[in-house]
Design a protein around this motif. Sequence first.
Motif, PDB file in Angstrom:
ATOM      1  N   GLY A 123      20.490 -17.039  35.698  1.00 51.73           N
ATOM      2  CA  GLY A 123      21.631 -16.558  34.922  1.00 51.73           C
ATOM      3  C   GLY A 123      22.768 -17.568  34.908  1.00 51.73           C
ATOM      4  O   GLY A 123      22.689 -18.628  35.513  1.00 51.73           O
ATOM      5  N   PHE A 124      23.840 -17.220  34.215  1.00 49.06           N
ATOM      6  CA  PHE A 124      24.980 -18.126  34.068  1.00 49.06           C
ATOM      7  C   PHE A 124      25.729 -18.251  35.395  1.00 49.06           C
ATOM      8  O   PHE A 124      26.012 -17.257  36.058  1.00 49.06           O
ATOM      9  CB  PHE A 124      25.931 -17.613  32.991  1.00 49.06           C
ATOM     10  CG  PHE A 124      25.279 -17.398  31.652  1.00 49.06           C
ATOM     11  CD1 PHE A 124      24.780 -18.463  30.933  1.00 49.06           C
ATOM     12  CD2 PHE A 124      25.164 -16.121  31.121  1.00 49.06           C
ATOM     13  CE1 PHE A 124      24.183 -18.279  29.691  1.00 49.06           C
ATOM     14  CE2 PHE A 124      24.570 -15.923  29.884  1.00 49.06           C
ATOM     15  CZ  PHE A 124      24.082 -16.998  29.170  1.00 49.06           C
ATOM     16  N   LEU A 125      26.094 -19.476  35.744  1.00 51.17           N
ATOM     17  CA  LEU A 125      26.785 -19.727  37.013  1.00 51.17           C
ATOM     18  C   LEU A 125      28.295 -19.567  36.903  1.00 51.17           C
ATOM     19  O   LEU A 125      28.976 -19.417  37.917  1.00 51.17           O
ATOM     20  CB  LEU A 125      26.447 -21.138  37.515  1.00 51.17           C
ATOM     21  CG  LEU A 125      24.977 -21.387  37.885  1.00 51.17           C
ATOM     22  CD1 LEU A 125      24.797 -22.820  38.355  1.00 51.17           C
ATOM     23  CD2 LEU A 125      24.510 -20.405  38.957  1.00 51.17           C
ATOM     24  N   SER A 126      28.822 -19.629  35.667  1.00 51.21           N
ATOM     25  CA  SER A 126      30.273 -19.498  35.489  1.00 51.21           C
ATOM     26  C   SER A 126      30.580 -19.092  34.056  1.00 51.21           C
ATOM     27  O   SER A 126      29.708 -19.123  33.181  1.00 51.21           O
ATOM     28  CB  SER A 126      30.965 -20.833  35.804  1.00 51.21           C
ATOM     29  OG  SER A 126      30.610 -21.818  34.841  1.00 51.21           O
ATOM     30  N   GLY A 127      31.853 -18.732  33.825  1.00 49.53           N
ATOM     31  CA  GLY A 127      32.291 -18.388  32.480  1.00 49.53           C
ATOM     32  C   GLY A 127      32.216 -19.571  31.540  1.00 49.53           C
ATOM     33  O   GLY A 127      31.904 -19.425  30.353  1.00 49.53           O
ATOM     34  N   VAL A 132      29.532 -22.350  26.940  1.00 48.28           N
ATOM     35  CA  VAL A 132      28.702 -23.459  26.449  1.00 48.28           C
ATOM     36  C   VAL A 132      27.431 -22.918  25.808  1.00 48.28           C
ATOM     37  O   VAL A 132      26.990 -23.393  24.755  1.00 48.28           O
ATOM     38  CB  VAL A 132      28.356 -24.437  27.594  1.00 48.28           C
ATOM     39  CG1 VAL A 132      27.307 -25.448  27.140  1.00 48.28           C
ATOM     40  CG2 VAL A 132      29.608 -25.167  28.063  1.00 48.28           C
ATOM     41  N   TYR A 133      26.838 -21.906  26.434  1.00 50.61           N
ATOM     42  CA  TYR A 133      25.607 -21.291  25.908  1.00 50.61           C
ATOM     43  C   TYR A 133      25.832 -20.715  24.511  1.00 50.61           C
ATOM     44  O   TYR A 133      25.106 -21.042  23.571  1.00 50.61           O
ATOM     45  CB  TYR A 133      25.148 -20.192  26.872  1.00 50.61           C
ATOM     46  CG  TYR A 133      24.082 -19.286  26.330  1.00 50.61           C
ATOM     47  CD1 TYR A 133      22.746 -19.699  26.244  1.00 50.61           C
ATOM     48  CD2 TYR A 133      24.386 -17.987  25.908  1.00 50.61           C
ATOM     49  CE1 TYR A 133      21.760 -18.862  25.754  1.00 50.61           C
ATOM     50  CE2 TYR A 133      23.400 -17.137  25.417  1.00 50.61           C
ATOM     51  CZ  TYR A 133      22.094 -17.575  25.341  1.00 50.61           C
ATOM     52  OH  TYR A 133      21.120 -16.738  24.841  1.00 50.61           O
ATOM     53  N   PHE A 134      26.854 -19.883  24.375  1.00 50.83           N
ATOM     54  CA  PHE A 134      27.083 -19.221  23.088  1.00 50.83           C
ATOM     55  C   PHE A 134      27.565 -20.205  22.018  1.00 50.83           C
ATOM     56  O   PHE A 134      27.015 -20.250  20.909  1.00 50.83           O
ATOM     57  CB  PHE A 134      28.100 -18.081  23.250  1.00 50.83           C
ATOM     58  CG  PHE A 134      27.535 -16.858  23.897  1.00 50.83           C
ATOM     59  CD1 PHE A 134      26.683 -16.014  23.200  1.00 50.83           C
ATOM     60  CD2 PHE A 134      27.832 -16.546  25.219  1.00 50.83           C
ATOM     61  CE1 PHE A 134      26.145 -14.876  23.790  1.00 50.83           C
ATOM     62  CE2 PHE A 134      27.307 -15.419  25.822  1.00 50.83           C
ATOM     63  CZ  PHE A 134      26.455 -14.583  25.109  1.00 50.83           C
ATOM     64  N   LEU A 135      28.578 -20.999  22.335  1.00 49.73           N
ATOM     65  CA  LEU A 135      29.118 -21.930  21.335  1.00 49.73           C
ATOM     66  C   LEU A 135      28.112 -23.022  20.981  1.00 49.73           C
ATOM     67  O   LEU A 135      27.972 -23.392  19.812  1.00 49.73           O
ATOM     68  CB  LEU A 135      30.418 -22.550  21.861  1.00 49.73           C
ATOM     69  CG  LEU A 135      31.601 -21.586  22.012  1.00 49.73           C
ATOM     70  CD1 LEU A 135      32.798 -22.298  22.631  1.00 49.73           C
ATOM     71  CD2 LEU A 135      31.982 -20.983  20.667  1.00 49.73           C
ATOM     72  N   GLY A 136      27.407 -23.527  21.994  1.00 46.45           N
ATOM     73  CA  GLY A 136      26.409 -24.565  21.741  1.00 46.45           C
ATOM     74  C   GLY A 136      25.299 -24.074  20.832  1.00 46.45           C
ATOM     75  O   GLY A 136      24.879 -24.778  19.903  1.00 46.45           O
ATOM     76  N   MET A 178      21.232 -20.929  31.215  1.00 50.45           N
ATOM     77  CA  MET A 178      20.844 -19.669  31.848  1.00 50.45           C
ATOM     78  C   MET A 178      20.017 -19.888  33.121  1.00 50.45           C
ATOM     79  O   MET A 178      19.678 -18.927  33.801  1.00 50.45           O
ATOM     80  CB  MET A 178      20.017 -18.816  30.872  1.00 50.45           C
ATOM     81  CG  MET A 178      20.779 -18.305  29.676  1.00 50.45           C
ATOM     82  SD  MET A 178      19.752 -17.264  28.609  1.00 50.45           S
ATOM     83  CE  MET A 178      19.525 -15.832  29.657  1.00 50.45           C
ATOM     84  N   LEU A 179      19.690 -21.154  33.404  1.00 53.14           N
ATOM     85  CA  LEU A 179      18.760 -21.479  34.497  1.00 53.14           C
ATOM     86  C   LEU A 179      17.476 -20.678  34.344  1.00 53.14           C
ATOM     87  O   LEU A 179      16.990 -20.034  35.282  1.00 53.14           O
ATOM     88  CB  LEU A 179      19.417 -21.223  35.859  1.00 53.14           C
ATOM     89  CG  LEU A 179      20.587 -22.158  36.217  1.00 53.14           C
ATOM     90  CD1 LEU A 179      21.163 -21.794  37.574  1.00 53.14           C
ATOM     91  CD2 LEU A 179      20.149 -23.619  36.207  1.00 53.14           C
ATOM     92  N   ASN A 180      16.968 -20.717  33.111  1.00 52.17           N
ATOM     93  CA  ASN A 180      15.747 -20.002  32.741  1.00 52.17           C
ATOM     94  C   ASN A 180      14.582 -21.005  32.814  1.00 52.17           C
ATOM     95  O   ASN A 180      14.332 -21.746  31.862  1.00 52.17           O
ATOM     96  CB  ASN A 180      15.913 -19.447  31.319  1.00 52.17           C
ATOM     97  CG  ASN A 180      14.760 -18.574  30.889  1.00 52.17           C
ATOM     98  OD1 ASN A 180      13.635 -18.714  31.376  1.00 52.17           O
ATOM     99  ND2 ASN A 180      15.020 -17.668  29.965  1.00 52.17           N
TER     100      ASN A 180
END
Length: 201
Positions: A123-127, A132-136, A178-180
């Motif tokens: 999962g995400f490590l920080s806000g 970065v995930y959503f905007l990227g 997401m470290l997926n």
Amino acid sequence: MKEDKKSSLLVASAVSFIAGITAGFPIITGLTIVVKRYISFCESRGGYDPIYAFLRGLLDLDWLNIFGLEMVVLLLIPNIKYALQNKHPENKSTNMFMNVMEHIGRYACMLFMIIILDFAVTGFLSGFVTAVYFLGNLVLMVSYWVIWFLYSEKQECWKQMALAIIPTALFLLSGITMLNIPLIVSAVIFGAGHIYVTRRA
């Protein structure tokens, strides 16, 4: 005249992209409302049948990445349109191994963009990483649609390569932020196969 044409293409790309997102969310939201109402009806009557149990599990959505589902749908729309317009595209790659890698990687990436495996996803490590995930993803998706429209106007090698690299980058970005682990591995496999096959074309 050329500038007007480019502006029109960009506007059309933006409108189509927004339309894709706008169409996707109401469908998912509508299905969720239907499921919730069925569950409420069952609970009010005191009935807990197998369908209720299944839908109740779906409603938790811990395993489902809605945003990832949206991204996959938006990736597929221009590809489906292209496939309908070109029903028998020629695959110039004679390397069966790379062809198989491309297909396996593609379907695995789409699966792991949508399905979250708790044991393999940190999962995400920080806000900041979440942003970065959503905007990227959104920036890459807009770029993908714009290049698809440019490619439909004039087919050029750099556009083909961009259409191969951008989805790979999107899958990798999603997996890394997401470290997926399954998605990262699938993205590497897909990228290697897809870029190779595209270069051969």
